[in-house]
Structure formats: structure tokens, C-alpha cells
Write a protein that holds these residues in place. Structure first.
Motif, PDB file in Angstrom:
ATOM      1  N   ILE A   1      27.452  43.518   6.011  1.00 15.56           N
ATOM      2  CA  ILE A   1      28.127  44.181   7.133  1.00 15.56           C
ATOM      3  C   ILE A   1      27.801  43.418   8.407  1.00 15.56           C
ATOM      4  O   ILE A   1      26.649  43.007   8.628  1.00 15.56           O
ATOM      5  CB  ILE A   1      27.694  45.655   7.286  1.00 15.56           C
ATOM      6  CG1 ILE A   1      27.982  46.446   6.010  1.00 15.56           C
ATOM      7  CG2 ILE A   1      28.387  46.300   8.481  1.00 15.56           C
ATOM      8  CD1 ILE A   1      27.519  47.896   6.083  1.00 15.56           C
ATOM      9  N   THR A   2      28.804  43.232   9.236  1.00 15.69           N
ATOM     10  CA  THR A   2      28.619  42.575  10.529  1.00 15.69           C
ATOM     11  C   THR A   2      28.639  43.624  11.630  1.00 15.69           C
ATOM     12  O   THR A   2      29.526  44.492  11.661  1.00 15.69           O
ATOM     13  CB  THR A   2      29.721  41.530  10.771  1.00 15.69           C
ATOM     14  OG1 THR A   2      29.664  40.539   9.740  1.00 15.69           O
ATOM     15  CG2 THR A   2      29.537  40.851  12.122  1.00 15.69           C
ATOM     16  N   TYR A   3      27.676  43.533  12.546  1.00 16.15           N
ATOM     17  CA  TYR A   3      27.515  44.542  13.600  1.00 16.15           C
ATOM     18  C   TYR A   3      27.560  43.891  14.973  1.00 16.15           C
ATOM     19  O   TYR A   3      27.102  42.754  15.166  1.00 16.15           O
ATOM     20  CB  TYR A   3      26.164  45.261  13.473  1.00 16.15           C
ATOM     21  CG  TYR A   3      25.869  45.839  12.123  1.00 16.15           C
ATOM     22  CD1 TYR A   3      26.249  47.134  11.801  1.00 16.15           C
ATOM     23  CD2 TYR A   3      25.189  45.090  11.161  1.00 16.15           C
ATOM     24  CE1 TYR A   3      25.969  47.679  10.551  1.00 16.15           C
ATOM     25  CE2 TYR A   3      24.901  45.629   9.912  1.00 16.15           C
ATOM     26  CZ  TYR A   3      25.297  46.909   9.614  1.00 16.15           C
ATOM     27  OH  TYR A   3      25.022  47.434   8.381  1.00 16.15           O
ATOM     28  N   TYR A   4      28.110  44.648  15.944  1.00 16.84           N
ATOM     29  CA  TYR A   4      27.860  44.360  17.346  1.00 16.84           C
ATOM     30  C   TYR A   4      26.534  45.016  17.706  1.00 16.84           C
ATOM     31  O   TYR A   4      26.279  46.168  17.327  1.00 16.84           O
ATOM     32  CB  TYR A   4      28.947  44.955  18.243  1.00 16.84           C
ATOM     33  CG  TYR A   4      30.324  44.357  18.094  1.00 16.84           C
ATOM     34  CD1 TYR A   4      30.586  43.057  18.500  1.00 16.84           C
ATOM     35  CD2 TYR A   4      31.372  45.112  17.577  1.00 16.84           C
ATOM     36  CE1 TYR A   4      31.860  42.515  18.373  1.00 16.84           C
ATOM     37  CE2 TYR A   4      32.644  44.588  17.442  1.00 16.84           C
ATOM     38  CZ  TYR A   4      32.876  43.288  17.845  1.00 16.84           C
ATOM     39  OH  TYR A   4      34.134  42.761  17.720  1.00 16.84           O
ATOM     40  N   VAL A   5      25.684  44.333  18.456  1.00 22.85           N
ATOM     41  CA  VAL A   5      24.440  44.904  18.956  1.00 22.85           C
ATOM     42  C   VAL A   5      24.483  44.839  20.474  1.00 22.85           C
ATOM     43  O   VAL A   5      24.696  43.760  21.051  1.00 22.85           O
ATOM     44  CB  VAL A   5      23.206  44.147  18.415  1.00 22.85           C
ATOM     45  CG1 VAL A   5      21.923  44.772  18.950  1.00 22.85           C
ATOM     46  CG2 VAL A   5      23.196  44.174  16.886  1.00 22.85           C
ATOM     47  N   TYR A   6      24.297  45.986  21.132  1.00 28.56           N
ATOM     48  CA  TYR A   6      24.459  46.023  22.588  1.00 28.56           C
ATOM     49  C   TYR A   6      23.665  47.182  23.184  1.00 28.56           C
ATOM     50  O   TYR A   6      23.282  48.122  22.488  1.00 28.56           O
ATOM     51  CB  TYR A   6      25.937  46.174  22.965  1.00 28.56           C
ATOM     52  CG  TYR A   6      26.591  47.438  22.432  1.00 28.56           C
ATOM     53  CD1 TYR A   6      26.691  48.581  23.220  1.00 28.56           C
ATOM     54  CD2 TYR A   6      27.102  47.479  21.134  1.00 28.56           C
ATOM     55  CE1 TYR A   6      27.278  49.738  22.735  1.00 28.56           C
ATOM     56  CE2 TYR A   6      27.686  48.632  20.639  1.00 28.56           C
ATOM     57  CZ  TYR A   6      27.773  49.754  21.444  1.00 28.56           C
ATOM     58  OH  TYR A   6      28.350  50.900  20.949  1.00 28.56           O
ATOM     59  N   GLY A   7      23.425  47.104  24.478  1.00 27.37           N
ATOM     60  CA  GLY A   7      22.778  48.186  25.207  1.00 27.37           C
ATOM     61  C   GLY A   7      23.806  49.147  25.770  1.00 27.37           C
ATOM     62  O   GLY A   7      24.942  48.750  26.089  1.00 27.37           O
ATOM     63  N   ALA A   8      23.429  50.414  25.872  1.00 26.56           N
ATOM     64  CA  ALA A   8      24.361  51.441  26.356  1.00 26.56           C
ATOM     65  C   ALA A   8      23.647  52.384  27.309  1.00 26.56           C
ATOM     66  O   ALA A   8      22.465  52.711  27.112  1.00 26.56           O
ATOM     67  CB  ALA A   8      24.962  52.215  25.186  1.00 26.56           C
ATOM     68  N   ASP A   9      24.353  52.829  28.331  1.00 24.61           N
ATOM     69  CA  ASP A   9      23.820  53.818  29.268  1.00 24.61           C
ATOM     70  C   ASP A   9      23.829  55.202  28.634  1.00 24.61           C
ATOM     71  O   ASP A   9      24.755  55.557  27.900  1.00 24.61           O
ATOM     72  CB  ASP A   9      24.661  53.867  30.546  1.00 24.61           C
ATOM     73  CG  ASP A   9      24.560  52.594  31.364  1.00 24.61           C
ATOM     74  OD1 ASP A   9      23.594  51.836  31.152  1.00 24.61           O
ATOM     75  OD2 ASP A   9      25.443  52.365  32.218  1.00 24.61           O
TER      76      ASP A   9
ATOM     77  N   PRO B   1      12.488  53.237  40.950  1.00 21.70           N
ATOM     78  CA  PRO B   1      11.386  53.720  40.114  1.00 21.70           C
ATOM     79  C   PRO B   1      11.790  54.967  39.339  1.00 21.70           C
ATOM     80  O   PRO B   1      12.739  55.658  39.690  1.00 21.70           O
ATOM     81  CB  PRO B   1      10.284  54.023  41.133  1.00 21.70           C
ATOM     82  CG  PRO B   1      11.015  54.280  42.412  1.00 21.70           C
ATOM     83  CD  PRO B   1      12.222  53.401  42.387  1.00 21.70           C
ATOM     84  N   GLY B   2      11.039  55.247  38.278  1.00 25.17           N
ATOM     85  CA  GLY B   2      11.309  56.439  37.487  1.00 25.17           C
ATOM     86  C   GLY B   2      11.838  56.107  36.114  1.00 25.17           C
ATOM     87  O   GLY B   2      11.731  54.970  35.627  1.00 25.17           O
ATOM     88  N   ASP B   3      12.413  57.114  35.480  1.00 25.63           N
ATOM     89  CA  ASP B   3      12.888  57.005  34.097  1.00 25.63           C
ATOM     90  C   ASP B   3      14.346  56.551  34.053  1.00 25.63           C
ATOM     91  O   ASP B   3      15.202  57.096  34.765  1.00 25.63           O
ATOM     92  CB  ASP B   3      12.758  58.353  33.386  1.00 25.63           C
ATOM     93  CG  ASP B   3      11.314  58.785  33.236  1.00 25.63           C
ATOM     94  OD1 ASP B   3      10.440  57.906  33.131  1.00 25.63           O
ATOM     95  OD2 ASP B   3      11.057  60.006  33.212  1.00 25.63           O
ATOM     96  N   HIS B   4      14.605  55.594  33.176  1.00 26.92           N
ATOM     97  CA  HIS B   4      15.969  55.111  32.926  1.00 26.92           C
ATOM     98  C   HIS B   4      16.207  55.235  31.429  1.00 26.92           C
ATOM     99  O   HIS B   4      15.427  54.713  30.620  1.00 26.92           O
ATOM    100  CB  HIS B   4      16.132  53.666  33.398  1.00 26.92           C
ATOM    101  CG  HIS B   4      15.906  53.487  34.870  1.00 26.92           C
ATOM    102  ND1 HIS B   4      16.931  53.420  35.780  1.00 26.92           N
ATOM    103  CD2 HIS B   4      14.751  53.400  35.577  1.00 26.92           C
ATOM    104  CE1 HIS B   4      16.428  53.273  36.993  1.00 26.92           C
ATOM    105  NE2 HIS B   4      15.102  53.252  36.899  1.00 26.92           N
ATOM    106  N   VAL B   5      17.290  55.904  31.043  1.00 24.60           N
ATOM    107  CA  VAL B   5      17.491  56.277  29.643  1.00 24.60           C
ATOM    108  C   VAL B   5      18.832  55.757  29.143  1.00 24.60           C
ATOM    109  O   VAL B   5      19.854  55.866  29.819  1.00 24.60           O
ATOM    110  CB  VAL B   5      17.430  57.810  29.471  1.00 24.60           C
ATOM    111  CG1 VAL B   5      17.491  58.173  27.992  1.00 24.60           C
ATOM    112  CG2 VAL B   5      16.164  58.377  30.103  1.00 24.60           C
ATOM    113  N   GLY B   6      18.798  55.206  27.951  1.00 29.11           N
ATOM    114  CA  GLY B   6      20.018  54.734  27.309  1.00 29.11           C
ATOM    115  C   GLY B   6      19.769  54.551  25.833  1.00 29.11           C
ATOM    116  O   GLY B   6      19.100  55.369  25.200  1.00 29.11           O
ATOM    117  N   GLY B   7      20.288  53.459  25.275  1.00 23.82           N
ATOM    118  CA  GLY B   7      20.101  53.210  23.863  1.00 23.82           C
ATOM    119  C   GLY B   7      20.426  51.776  23.519  1.00 23.82           C
ATOM    120  O   GLY B   7      21.064  51.056  24.294  1.00 23.82           O
ATOM    121  N   VAL B   8      19.946  51.344  22.364  1.00 27.36           N
ATOM    122  CA  VAL B   8      20.328  50.058  21.792  1.00 27.36           C
ATOM    123  C   VAL B   8      21.157  50.386  20.558  1.00 27.36           C
ATOM    124  O   VAL B   8      20.674  51.033  19.624  1.00 27.36           O
ATOM    125  CB  VAL B   8      19.107  49.200  21.424  1.00 27.36           C
ATOM    126  CG1 VAL B   8      19.566  47.837  20.907  1.00 27.36           C
ATOM    127  CG2 VAL B   8      18.181  49.040  22.622  1.00 27.36           C
TER     128      VAL B   8
END
Length: 335
Positions: A74-82, A137-144
Motif C-alpha cells: 500500500i502506498t500512503y501520503y504522510v503529512y501533518g494536519a492541524d 507559547p503554549g500547546d499546539h495540537v494536530g496530528g501526523v
């Protein structure tokens, strides 16, 4: 017909694979999964999320383990997301692939944008998180995220065919050094609903709504305490756990108020508190509550007026009006 591409998403969690062969027991989606990679030198890793910390202008190194449980590559895109809170229920979600990332999703750099993982194999994709020099400063949340490049299924929506691609992501929490400020704000507290008809005979439900905003720069996991008092005592007293609210995000608070009292005058308070913060963070809003069974009162008033009208009508019909006296013509005086 046009073919559009949609996504179906999930979040990876659990223990990262430590060797090229993933666990024989596939995850809930049954085919493939992503999770934080084992740290260097570790035989196994129990990380469920990426939890990182750094200063503005620094770059953090990590890896995403992509496990293919199928019998074909399987081929995947890998990217960061907000990350963001959904407007409907306040739950955590990630921006779709192709969306212009403006937060922590834009900080994620992958060693290569796509990766092909052989059958029944786990591959680690090196990633870096470049914290901007002007990051707040502070928390920044997203995902890979990892997204299968192949269209999984096609759904017909009107005259448009929508191709569905599956996305699985591991949450990414990055704390940027600097002043940490907790904050919650409650606005637009309202009560909707009215007394049942007829009053005191049937029950009626209302709805309490408000907007809860994380006005600080830290993640908040608040509880909401709903409390109302009136001339007849306590009307409602309830505590509910709210979803985790990301900095700068707002969620819609909504609670059903069962069995609204037909008549009441009082005050409704909504206290939102994150007791896990140090120090605890609290915000309070209040609104006056006036519950009057107008419809029942109008019906009663109408019935009373109708009865009075009938009584007046029958009284006038039973007692005749007095006759007007006849005036005798006056006689002229004799000369």
C-alpha cells in the motif's frame, strides 16, 4: 459525472511495532494503522500520541510507524494536519489532506511525502517538527496522518460520485516554551422552551445552550456545572464533562432541561471549570429565567370571558327593559 475525493479518518494509538513484522492482530480498521515509532534504543514503545516540547526556532525529530496488515503493498501520503474542535459536538478532528495548514500541521516535515509499505510489514517514516521562531507559547495540537493513495470506495451523492480514501492519524501535541496561560470563557448562555399545555398537567422540556471558548494557550479539559434556583428552590443541578478544548477553539454547550416548571422566576448559572489545571481555571455566566404558562393563562382568561359573556347575555334576556312612560298632552288653561 464528476469524481470527488473524500476521506474517512481514524486515530492511531497503541504500541508501535519494533520490527518489520506488525502484530498478527490487526487494529480496528482491519488493514493498516499508524502510531508513533519506537524511540531509538527501545525494544518497544507504549506511546499513544506524539507529546513533544521545544523552544521557538528549534526542530524536533521523531518518526511515524506505518503498519500494513494486508497481503499486498500500500502506498500512503504522510503529512501533518492541524487539529480543531468540531462545531457540531466539540470533538477533536484533523484538517483534511490538501487543506491549507496554518498551525502545527504546517510545522511537520516528512522524509518523503509518500511511502510504499510491503504486505504484512511496518515501516518507520522519519519526521521533524520545525517550530517557527515566532511560534506562540503554549500547546499546539494536530496530528501526523497517513492516507491510502488508492480510492477505497465510491459513493453516489446526487449527480456527483465521491471517492473515499482512508486516513489514519496519530495525535501530535507540541508544547512551545514560554508563558503558560489558562483561560475559559462562557458566552451566549440561553434557555429555550416554554411551559407545557395545559400547565401542571403535562411535562415540557427545555434546552440550555452556551458557547465555551478556550481563551488561553493551554489545553483545557473542563467540567460544566449547571445550577438554577427560583422561588420554589433548586430547579436544576447537574455536572457534565466537556470535550477537551484546544487553545483558541470554541465548542457549543447544550443540555436538555427535563420537566420545565410551569411557573418559575429565578437565575440559571453555568460554571465551567478545569480542575486539572494549576491553578484551576473557571468561568461563570448567569441568565434570568422567567417561566410563565402564557398559553394556559390565555385559555383560562378566554374561558372566563366566555362565561361572563354568557351570563350577561342570559341576564339581559331574562329581565326585560323597562317601558318608557307616555307623556300626556297638556291642556291649555281656560281664559
Amino acid at each position: 459525472m464528476a469524481l470527488l475525493v473524500g476521506v474517512s479518518a481514524g486515530f492511531g494509538s497503541g504500541t508501535a511495532a519494533a520490527d518489520p513484522t506488525p502484530s498478527p492482530k490487526p487494529p480496528s480498521n482491519g488493514s493498516w494503522w499508524v502510531q508513533p515509532a519506537p524511540k531509538p534504543g527501545a525494544a518497544a514503545d507504549t506511546r499513544q500520541y506524539f507529546i513533544l516540547e521545544g523552544r521557538p526556532g528549534t526542530t524536533l525529530q521523531d518518526g511515524l510507524a506505518v503498519s500494513n496488515y494486508t497481503d499486498h503493498p500500500i502506498t500512503y501520503y504522510v503529512y501533518g494536519a492541524d487539529g480543531y474542535n468540531t462545531p457540531r459536538d466539540g470533538q477533536f478532528a484533523l484538517r483534511d489532506h490538501g487543506f491549507a495548514m496554518t498551525g502545527v500541521g504546517a510545522w511537520v516535515r516528512t522524509a518523503f511525502p509518500t511511502v510504499t509499505v510491503p504486505a504484512r510489514t511496518s515501516t518507520v517514516v522519519p519526521i521533524s517538527i520545525a517550530i517557527p521562531s515566532d511560534a506562540s507559547p503554549g500547546d499546539h495540537v494536530g496530528g501526523v496522518s497517513g492516507m491510502d493513495t488508492a480510492v477505497e470506495s465510491v459513493q453516489q451523492q446526487g449527480n456527483v460520485q465521491v471517492g473515499i480514501k482512508r486516513v489514519v492519524a496519530a495525535r501530535l501535541y507540541v508544547h512551545v516554551d514560554g508563558p503558560a496561560v489558562g483561560g475559559l470563557t462562557v458566552t451566549d448562555l440561553k434557555v429555550a422552551g416554554s411551559a407545557s399545555f395545559p400547565a401542571y398537567v403535562s411535562d415540557s422540556d427545555g434546552t440550555v445552550t452556551a458557547t465555551v471558548t478556550n481563551s488561553g494557550n493551554l489545553l483545557e479539559s473542563p467540567k460544566a456545572h449547571l445550577h438554577a434556583t427560583g422561588i420554589f428552590g433548586t430547579l436544576i443541578d447537574r455536572t457534565v464533562q466537556l470535550p477537551q478544548i484546544l487553545p483558541g477553539q470554541s465548542i457549543d454547550f447544550s443540555q436538555v432541561w427535563k420537566n420545565l416548571p410551569p411557573f418559575e422566576i429565578g437565575t440559571l448559572h453555568l460554571d465551567v471549570t478545569d480542575g486539572t489545571a494549576s491553578p484551576p481555571v473557571t468561568s461563570t455566566a448567569a441568565v434570568s429565567v422567567t417561566l410563565i404558562p402564557w398559553l394556559s393563562l390565555l385559555v383560562v382568561a378566554g374561558v372566563v370571558l366566555a362565561v361572563l359573556a354568557v351570563l350577561v347575555f342570559w341576564r339581559r334576556r331574562g329581565i326585560p327593559l323597562p317601558a318608557r312612560p307616555r307623556r300626556e298632552p297638556s291642556k291649555a288653561a281656560a281664559p
